[in-house]
Design a protein around this motif. Structure first.
Motif: not given
Ligand SMILES: Nc1ncnc2c1ncn2[C@@H]1O[C@H](COP(=O)(O)OP(=O)(O)O)[C@@H](O)[C@H]1O
Ligand SMILES: [Mg+2]
Length: 419
Positions: A358-363, A329-338
């Motif tokens: 959604a559960p991953v994001r909540d965690a 999840y974080l890799h995808a977010l990082a990949d989209m820019g800062p």
């Protein structure tokens, strides 16, 4: 230059050699503490900011200010594993004991101790177990009927009022400094807010000064709607260029050295003014330089070393606490820019439905890795973590390449491969 006299201090909560840019907030805190001690109204404070901006350092200073102003002050660090009762009760007991020891016995202090005992008595078995021998150690009879209804919110309120009355009776004041408040459960936070509300309505001399990641604003708002009026949320952010200059230049000048203009500009640009990074870069620059002038070339070396260090420690410890799904999840977010990104877009990039992640994001929010700057958006709580994610995780084949020119600071070419 000699590492033995290197003035910089990168590290969580390490006091910096020069606390730049924070006088306004410290002055304000000092005024609030004085007002409250004199029975005047002052709002409680929650310092809000990303990781590494210097919240703990400021909270520590406020803790010291409170002690200097004659407060009984406790410093408490919340974490994922402890309940509010486990954090708060030993500190309250300590404060009440000190109040009680001061002169001869005070009825109000004894009463507060008895209320504390009955509060503990009303906790569930599990919560009690986490308190060790605190209940027995109190060696005082509980005040039956006070703070023992089993309704945590009402009971905490009664307890803090009894503690506030004890302090008022002794003409003293109490400051509770709580770091990392985002780890408190919503219910506990709500109960704490409610209790403070009562204490503040009665003008009792009990102050809360807290610090936490940006999600605490939402947490407080959800817990109690009047939290808005009860608290102020001073924002602790990156330092302005002139403040960065003070943070860097004053400590080295004190050792008879100096940064060149170009060196300063480079550090300020690369670190984006984040206090943790300023200490890190300052530290490596000092060690890399022959002195007494720290030059631009020293900063280039410092950048390589600093990133390697951050990758091994500051970033790494956070990465190691993640599950594979959270990493993706974080890799995808990082990949989209800062910057912040819409949760729907992150899900789309992962090729899944928004509900399923959604559960991953909540965690990840609970772990303090990401937060929601505005509704439906997601961003990292650790500056430059996006670039670290892209270094540490190879580009995923399913993800398109990162859009646009996104990195203003750390050019990928110059980065060491993480080991
Ligand atoms: N105002 C400041 N000026 C210079 N350095 C600072 C300042 N505030 C914090 N630092 C440095 O930044 C680092 C992180 O501080 P810390 O209080 O742990 O941040 P946070 O609690 O927000 O994660 C420490 O190394 C500290 O010395
Ligand atoms: Mg901190």
């Amino acid at each position: 230059m000699d590492p033995r006299i290197n003035p910089f201090s990168p590290g969580a909560g390490s006091p910096p050699p020069e606390l730049a840019g924070r006088s306004p907030i410290l002055d304000h805190a000092a005024i609030s503490l004085d007002r409250l001690r004199n029975g005047l109204h002052a709002r409680s404070m929650i310092l809000v900011g990303l990781r590494g901006v210097g919240k703990t350092v400021v909270l520590n200073r406020i803790h010291m200010l409170a002690q200097e102003a004659g407060y009984h002050a406790a410093f408490i660090e919340a974490n994922e594993r402890k309940t509010l009762a486990q954090l708060l009760l030993p500190a309250l007991r300590q404060i009440l004991y000190t109040l009680n020891l001061r002169e001869n016995v005070s009825d109000k202090t004894r009463r507060a101790l008895r209320v504390l005992r009955s509060f503990i008595g009303s906790l569930g078995l599990k919560a009690k177990a986490g308190l060790g021998d605190l209940e027995l150690e109190l060696a005082i009879d509980p005040e039956t009927g006070s703070a023992d209804s089993g309704d945590f919110e009402a009971d905490l309120s009664e307890l803090l009022q009894a503690v506030g009355e004890a302090a008022a009776d002794r003409k003293r004041a109490i400051a509770l400094c709580i770091d990392e408040v985002q780890y408190l459960h919503e219910k506990e936070f709500g109960a704490l807010i409610m209790a403070l509300h009562r204490v503040s309505q009665r003008r009792l001399p009990l102050a809360l000064i807290a610090a936490g990641l940006p999600q605490v604003r939402g947490l407080a708002g959800r817990s109690k709607s009047y939290a808005e009026r009860l608290f102020e949320y001073p924002e602790i952010g990156p330092l302005r260029p002139s403040e960065c200059e003070e943070a860097l230049q004053i400590p080295v000048r004190n050792q008879g050295a100096a940064f060149s203009r170009e060196a300063l500009d480079e550090i300020i640009q690369v670190t984006q003014g984040y206090p943790y990074f300023l200490q890190q870069w300052g530290y490596e620059a000092w060690n890399s330089s022959a002195g007494p002038i720290i030059e631009l070339a020293d900063i280039h070396r410092a950048t390589k070393l600093s990133i390697r260090r951050l990758d091994q420690s500051f970033f790494r410890v956070r990465f190691d606490r993640l599950t594979p799904k959270e990493k993706d999840y974080l890799h995808a977010l990082a990949d989209m820019g800062p910057t912040a990104h819409r949760s729907g877009e992150i899900a789309a990039r992962l090729g899944v439905k928004i509900q399923s992640v959604a559960p991953v994001r909540d965690a990840l929010i609970r772990k303090g890795m990401i937060y929601s700057p505005i509704y439906g958006e997601t961003a990292f709580t650790v500056p430059l973590f996006d670039e670290f994610m892209c270094r540490v995780m190879p580009p995923s084949r399913s993800l398109p390449s990162r859009p646009g020119d996104r990195s203003v600071s750390l050019p990928a070419k110059s980065l060491p491969t993480p080991g």
